[in-house]
Design a protein around this motif. Structure first.
Motif, PDB file in Angstrom:
ATOM      1  N   ALA A   1      73.051  27.561  17.036  1.00  0.00           N
ATOM      2  CA  ALA A   1      71.751  28.237  17.049  1.00  0.00           C
ATOM      3  C   ALA A   1      71.289  28.516  18.475  1.00  0.00           C
ATOM      4  O   ALA A   1      70.754  29.599  18.774  1.00  0.00           O
ATOM      5  CB  ALA A   1      70.715  27.385  16.308  1.00  0.00           C
ATOM      6  N   LYS A   2      71.494  27.576  19.385  1.00  0.00           N
ATOM      7  CA  LYS A   2      71.082  27.769  20.771  1.00  0.00           C
ATOM      8  C   LYS A   2      71.913  28.861  21.442  1.00  0.00           C
ATOM      9  O   LYS A   2      71.412  29.632  22.266  1.00  0.00           O
ATOM     10  CB  LYS A   2      71.196  26.455  21.537  1.00  0.00           C
ATOM     11  CG  LYS A   2      70.152  25.429  21.103  1.00  0.00           C
ATOM     12  CD  LYS A   2      70.293  24.115  21.862  1.00  0.00           C
ATOM     13  CE  LYS A   2      69.214  23.107  21.430  1.00  0.00           C
ATOM     14  NZ  LYS A   2      69.352  21.805  22.125  1.00  0.00           N
ATOM     15  N   GLU A   3      73.198  28.957  21.087  1.00  0.00           N
ATOM     16  CA  GLU A   3      74.052  30.017  21.641  1.00  0.00           C
ATOM     17  C   GLU A   3      73.591  31.383  21.146  1.00  0.00           C
ATOM     18  O   GLU A   3      73.595  32.367  21.901  1.00  0.00           O
ATOM     19  CB  GLU A   3      75.511  29.771  21.247  1.00  0.00           C
ATOM     20  CG  GLU A   3      76.147  28.588  21.973  1.00  0.00           C
ATOM     21  CD  GLU A   3      77.562  28.312  21.475  1.00  0.00           C
ATOM     22  OE1 GLU A   3      78.041  29.062  20.587  1.00  0.00           O
ATOM     23  OE2 GLU A   3      78.187  27.346  21.988  1.00  0.00           O
ATOM     24  N   TRP A   4      73.188  31.452  19.866  1.00  0.00           N
ATOM     25  CA  TRP A   4      72.656  32.722  19.360  1.00  0.00           C
ATOM     26  C   TRP A   4      71.400  33.140  20.128  1.00  0.00           C
ATOM     27  O   TRP A   4      71.220  34.313  20.443  1.00  0.00           O
ATOM     28  CB  TRP A   4      72.304  32.590  17.874  1.00  0.00           C
ATOM     29  CG  TRP A   4      73.492  32.356  16.975  1.00  0.00           C
ATOM     30  CD1 TRP A   4      74.805  32.620  17.253  1.00  0.00           C
ATOM     31  CD2 TRP A   4      73.460  31.806  15.659  1.00  0.00           C
ATOM     32  NE1 TRP A   4      75.593  32.270  16.191  1.00  0.00           N
ATOM     33  CE2 TRP A   4      74.805  31.767  15.189  1.00  0.00           C
ATOM     34  CE3 TRP A   4      72.453  31.328  14.832  1.00  0.00           C
ATOM     35  CZ2 TRP A   4      75.140  31.275  13.929  1.00  0.00           C
ATOM     36  CZ3 TRP A   4      72.782  30.841  13.573  1.00  0.00           C
ATOM     37  CH2 TRP A   4      74.116  30.816  13.124  1.00  0.00           C
ATOM     38  N   MET A   5      70.548  32.171  20.437  1.00  0.00           N
ATOM     39  CA  MET A   5      69.333  32.466  21.198  1.00  0.00           C
ATOM     40  C   MET A   5      69.667  32.946  22.602  1.00  0.00           C
ATOM     41  O   MET A   5      69.032  33.853  23.134  1.00  0.00           O
ATOM     42  CB  MET A   5      68.422  31.235  21.249  1.00  0.00           C
ATOM     43  CG  MET A   5      67.682  30.954  19.947  1.00  0.00           C
ATOM     44  SD  MET A   5      66.365  29.734  20.141  1.00  0.00           S
ATOM     45  CE  MET A   5      67.309  28.267  20.483  1.00  0.00           C
ATOM     46  N   ASP A   6      70.671  32.330  23.232  1.00  0.00           N
ATOM     47  CA  ASP A   6      71.077  32.750  24.574  1.00  0.00           C
ATOM     48  C   ASP A   6      71.550  34.196  24.583  1.00  0.00           C
ATOM     49  O   ASP A   6      71.411  34.900  25.593  1.00  0.00           O
ATOM     50  CB  ASP A   6      72.207  31.841  25.098  1.00  0.00           C
ATOM     51  CG  ASP A   6      71.708  30.433  25.395  1.00  0.00           C
ATOM     52  OD1 ASP A   6      70.487  30.279  25.572  1.00  0.00           O
ATOM     53  OD2 ASP A   6      72.537  29.501  25.439  1.00  0.00           O
ATOM     54  N   ASP A   7      72.104  34.641  23.447  1.00  0.00           N
ATOM     55  CA  ASP A   7      72.575  36.028  23.345  1.00  0.00           C
ATOM     56  C   ASP A   7      71.444  37.000  22.997  1.00  0.00           C
ATOM     57  O   ASP A   7      71.684  38.200  22.840  1.00  0.00           O
ATOM     58  CB  ASP A   7      73.659  36.128  22.264  1.00  0.00           C
ATOM     59  CG  ASP A   7      74.934  35.406  22.673  1.00  0.00           C
ATOM     60  OD1 ASP A   7      75.150  35.245  23.895  1.00  0.00           O
ATOM     61  OD2 ASP A   7      75.706  34.985  21.772  1.00  0.00           O
ATOM     62  N   GLY A   8      70.221  36.493  22.865  1.00  0.00           N
ATOM     63  CA  GLY A   8      69.078  37.368  22.582  1.00  0.00           C
ATOM     64  C   GLY A   8      68.750  37.510  21.117  1.00  0.00           C
ATOM     65  O   GLY A   8      67.904  38.339  20.753  1.00  0.00           O
ATOM     66  N   GLY A   9      69.389  36.746  20.238  1.00  0.00           N
ATOM     67  CA  GLY A   9      69.116  36.839  18.817  1.00  0.00           C
ATOM     68  C   GLY A   9      67.871  36.071  18.413  1.00  0.00           C
ATOM     69  O   GLY A   9      67.407  35.173  19.129  1.00  0.00           O
TER      70      GLY A   9
END
Length: 879
Positions: free
Chosen positions: A600-608
């Motif tokens: 989930a944190k990686e998705w946020m880092d990608d702007g999601g």
């Protein structure tokens, strides 16, 4: 109401109409000479209101009778005229379209052909004609054989054979403003010019008596209006000109008296001509209202013609080539292109297929018939709302306008009192001194006329509002146009404003006992009733995987959680869907597996945009990631506002990492990005911005009490959003701007609406606001300077009555023309329509084939066209 001269007559008209039984509200648009009356037509009719104004010498005519429209809506349209539609199969452009009406006028009388209208995008001509005198076949022959402009046409719809009755003379056709000088005014001018020849001297001295004839021809209307005003114990420009004329006659200055009567008489005509473009632009918007619809009879299955106002929600209507869509609706059959330029200002035809939404007032410009199921009545359609907003905007008066009117109300009596003193007391010193000072006093009376000063503001607003409306921008009054020119800080909502608002589900991970299908079923149930774009993405994902919800599932107690998500009971279990904040509050995050939390944190880092789903008694069972695309023009618009010195900020309820990712792509600094905001926090932030711009605490409201002429001015705060949760912030901001594709509440709350949700329109209207403010200041300063110069020459002994009235009329025309420069020229409007760059007739069911039409200009792709508009906006502001 042709008798309206300036804003000074607003209290007079209010005093005449407001006491009448049944009159609820009176709104007056001075430049358009229009009075809007809200009345109970069971108690008082429009004809009685007209007669009341006529008795007071205001010369009214009825432009729209709401009572008659209600009566007509209950009856079938029947008259001696029918409406036939013709398809032009030869080359056809705007130049030829402008010739259609004059061509028919040359050949046929009003009794034969009452009205004709050409629509270039669909290559159609609609003609209202009397079938007993001229048939549709006769009109085809006329078009084909017309000597100077022959056209190859065919009949799409024969109004007589199909029973398409037109209201004819009673139709809501708003013709372009045409005015002419009356014969007695022309003669008055000839006699005045003749009387001026007596200054040659010698045997020409007798010509001064022609000045008396000029006064006799020109003074009656001025005198009647002056006496009517004085009977109401009021004083206006007509009184001032009447006294100046009488004084000049008493001094035997007949040429001077003639100059006052003639020049003042033609000033109203000249003003009407100079403001005609603005009135015609606004009238064109009123003409968008559809008159009739071809509705499917639910019993017989046949299509019949009925007034558009009688079409109910859920009806099936047929719209052929060149026809207006009567109501907002959804296409159920057929594929064509629709001309939406009347609403959005965008020239490109829009492809419509089954399932596409369409707006009332737009035109079917393709070859195929569309069957549309209505989702609103004609009175609640997009075009009806646009017309109401434009009419209301014209009648709204800004603080600057009221300030100038208040000043004129005090300034004029003082100057008149001074002039009367000049005309009386100096006679004590002798006849020569008295005569000289009386001349100066009469000139002062003329100079005291505040017409140029009073008209300087409303005429600029009308031009600005018309220019905005032509571009698909609705501004709710001149005060908001003025405020747009003073914007110093802009706060953008992210979703649906800077981004397209079309989310797509990128990732969905499940764990524990719940399968992917079961999670999608839960998402479908809980998000199906939600209004946020995120919910639409969930529902679309479930549908794309052919997920169906069992019939025995029951959903109840659905609740939106502001800034967090939603919850509901599904089959007795409470289900939550939302962001990190929601599940941190519920203390569920700690139970999420470490690897899922890392994902989930990686998705946020990608702007999601990341969220979770939980089930009562189990905890979080799934995580998801959705993403939204930036608008193509967003980055450029943000950069353009920076060039204009405007501070831009992004407000969002999304997580900070997604917000920073979007912000960086837009060129925003970290301090300009505010994330994880609840609706009330957005509201508090707007209040904080307002307080910063004011340089004081936020205990005061916005701009409504300020005017553009105040010495100490502050920058204003603009909020641009589209959702329901933006409505409070839009309401508290100095200027609220709603995206037209957003929620209805946001549009109602906002001061400005961008009908097609294009951010370039925001840049355009802010630039227009700056031009409006600048133009008002130019007009007011010029009005004062012109009067000061003439007054200076008068006291120096170098002025005369004809020079004074000439300067007064001239300055009024100059400020009017200066205000009208805000309107785009006809040439530039046509160049911007772009329909001649599309071979719309080559439209097929599969789509639109773009080609070069009758225009000699090169057809360009959309990105290049947008770039040209961007450059034009920036260059205009720099200039």
């Amino acid at each position: 109401v042709s008798g309206i001269c300036c804003s000074a007559e607003i209290p007079m008209i209010n005093g005449i109409l407001e006491p009448l039984e049944g009159v609820e509200k009176v709104s007056i648009n001075v430049p358009n000479k229009t009075v809007y009356v809200e009345h109970t037509f069971a108690l008082i009719s429009a004809s009685v209101i007209k007669e009341t104004l006529d008795k007071e010498r205001f010369d009214a005519r009825i432009e729209k009778d709401a009572g008659a429209e209600v009566s007509n809506a209950r009856a079938t349209i029947m008259s001696k005229y029918v409406e036939s539609t013709f398809l032009i199969e030869s080359a056809f452009g705007q130049e030829k379209a402008d010739l259609i009406q004059p061509m028919l006028r040359e050949q046929y009388s009003k009794e034969h052909v009452s009205h004709a209208e050409a629509h270039v995008p669909s290559r159609t001509i609609k003609v209202d004609h009397n079938p007993q005198l001229v048939s549709a076949e006769t009109l085809v022959s006329f078009f084909k054989t017309h000597g100077t402009n022959p056209m190859n046409v065919s009949i799409i719809a024969d109004g007589f054979k199909e029973g398409i009755w037109s209201a004819g003379d009673d139709a809501d056709h708003v013709e372009e403003e045409r005015t002419g000088l009356q014969w007695h005014i022309i003669l008055s001018g000839i006699f005045w010019i003749t009387s001026m020849l007596h200054f040659i001297g010698g045997g020409w001295d007798f010509l001064k008596w022609f000045g008396v004839a000029s006064v006799v021809l020109g003074i009656p209307k001025i005198a009647m209006k002056a006496f009517a005003t004085m009977r109401r114990r009021q004083f206006d420009t007509n009184c001032m000109m009447f006294f100046a004329t009488c004084g000049a006659l008493a001094l035997q200055e007949y040429s001077e008296a003639a100059a006052v009567t003639f020049l003042f008489s033609i000033s109203d005509w000249l003003e009407t001509l100079s403001t005609a473009r603005a009135r015609n632009a606004l009238s064109a918007i009123v003409k968008l209202r559809p008159e009739r619809a071809k509705v499917k009879d639910p019993i017989s299955g046949n299509f019949v013609f009925a007034p558009a106002s009688s079409v109910g929600i859920g009806s099936i209507v047929s719209v052929r080539t060149g026809d207006k869509i009567p109501c907002d609706g959804v296409v159920v059959e057929g594929s064509s292109v629709v001309d939406e330029s009347s609403l959005t200002g965008e020239s490109r035809p829009v492809q419509k297929v089954p399932g596409s939404t369409v707006s009332g007032g737009t035109v079917n410009a393709g070859v195929a018939q569309l069957l549309i199921q209505t989702i609103s009545t004609s009175e609640n359609s997009a075009v009806a709302r646009l017309i109401r907003l434009v009419e209301d905007a014209q009648a709204n008066r800004s603080p600057t306008e009221k300030l100038i009117d208040a000043f004129a109300k005090r300034y004029t009596p003082l100057v008149v009192l001074l002039a009367l003193s000049m005309c009386t007391f100096p006679w004590i010193a002798g006849p020569d001194v008295g005569r000289e000072w009386t001349k100066i006093g009469l000139v002062t009376i003329v100079i005291a006329c505040p017409c140029a000063l009073i008209i300087s503001t409303p005429v600029t607003y009308v031009a600005g509002l018309a220019a905005a409306a032509q571009s698909g921008i609705v501004v709710k009054g001149g005060a908001h146009l003025e405020s747009l020119g003073r914007v110093n800080k802009i706060a953008f909502d992210k979703t649906g404003t800077l981004t397209e608002g079309n989310f797509k589900l990128l990732h969905l991970r499940t764990w524990g006992t719940k399968s992917r299908e079961h999670v999608l079923q839960l998402l479908y149930c809980i998000e199906g009733d939600a209004s946020h774009p995120l919910a639409a993405a969930m529902v679309a994902a479930a549908k794309s995987e052919n997920v169906t919800v069992p019939g025995n599932w029951k959903t109840k107690n659905h609740q939106n959680l502001d800034g967090e998500g939603v919850k509901a009971e599904i089959n007795g279990q409470t289900v939550h869907v939302g962001n990190f904040r929601l599940f941190e509050r519920l203390a569920y995050i700690a139970a999420v597996p470490a690897d899922e939390l890392q994902n989930a944190k990686e998705w946020m880092d990608d702007g999601g945009t990341v969220g979770f789903l939980s089930v009562d008694g189990i905890g979080i069972v799934a995580s998801y990631c959705v993403a939204d695309a930036l608008r193509d023009e967003a980055e450029h618009v943000i950069a353009s506002f920076k060039k204009l010195g405007i501070d831009t900020n992004m407000l969002t309820g999304d997580n900070s990492k997604a917000a920073l990712s979007i912000g960086r792509r837009l060129g925003l600094a970290p301090q300009q990005i505010r994330s994880q905001l609840l609706p009330h926090e957005k509201l508090d932030l707007i209040k904080e911005f307002i307080a910063e711009e004011r340089g004081e605490s936020n205990d005061a409201d916005g701009t409504s009490s300020r005017s553009c002429l105040e010495r100490r001015r502050r920058g204003l705060v603009l909020m641009c959003g589209d959702g329901v949760n933006d409505a409070p912030a839009l309401a508290i901001a100095d200027v609220g701007v709603a995206m037209g594709a957003g929620a209805a509440l946001a549009m109602e709350t906002a001061d400005v609406t961008l009908l097609d949700s294009n951010l370039l329109k925001l840049l355009k209207v802010v630039t227009l606001g700056r031009r409006v403010t600048r133009t008002i200041i130019e007009n007011v300063v010029f009005s004062f300077v012109a009067k000061a110069v003439v007054m200076g020459f008068t006291f120096a002994g170098y002025s005369s009555l004809w020079a004074a009235i000439g300067s007064d009329v001239g300055s009024m025309l100059i400020v009017t023309a200066n205000g009208m420069k805000l309107l785009p020229s006809k040439k530039s409007v046509r160049a911007g329509t772009g329909f001649d760059k599309f071979n719309v007739r080559s439209s097929v069911l599969g789509g639109v084939k773009a080609g070069v039409g009758t225009s000699s200009k090169t057809s360009v792709s959309f990105p290049i066209a947008v770039s040209s508009e961007k450059d034009a906006l920036i260059n205009e502001e720099q200039k």
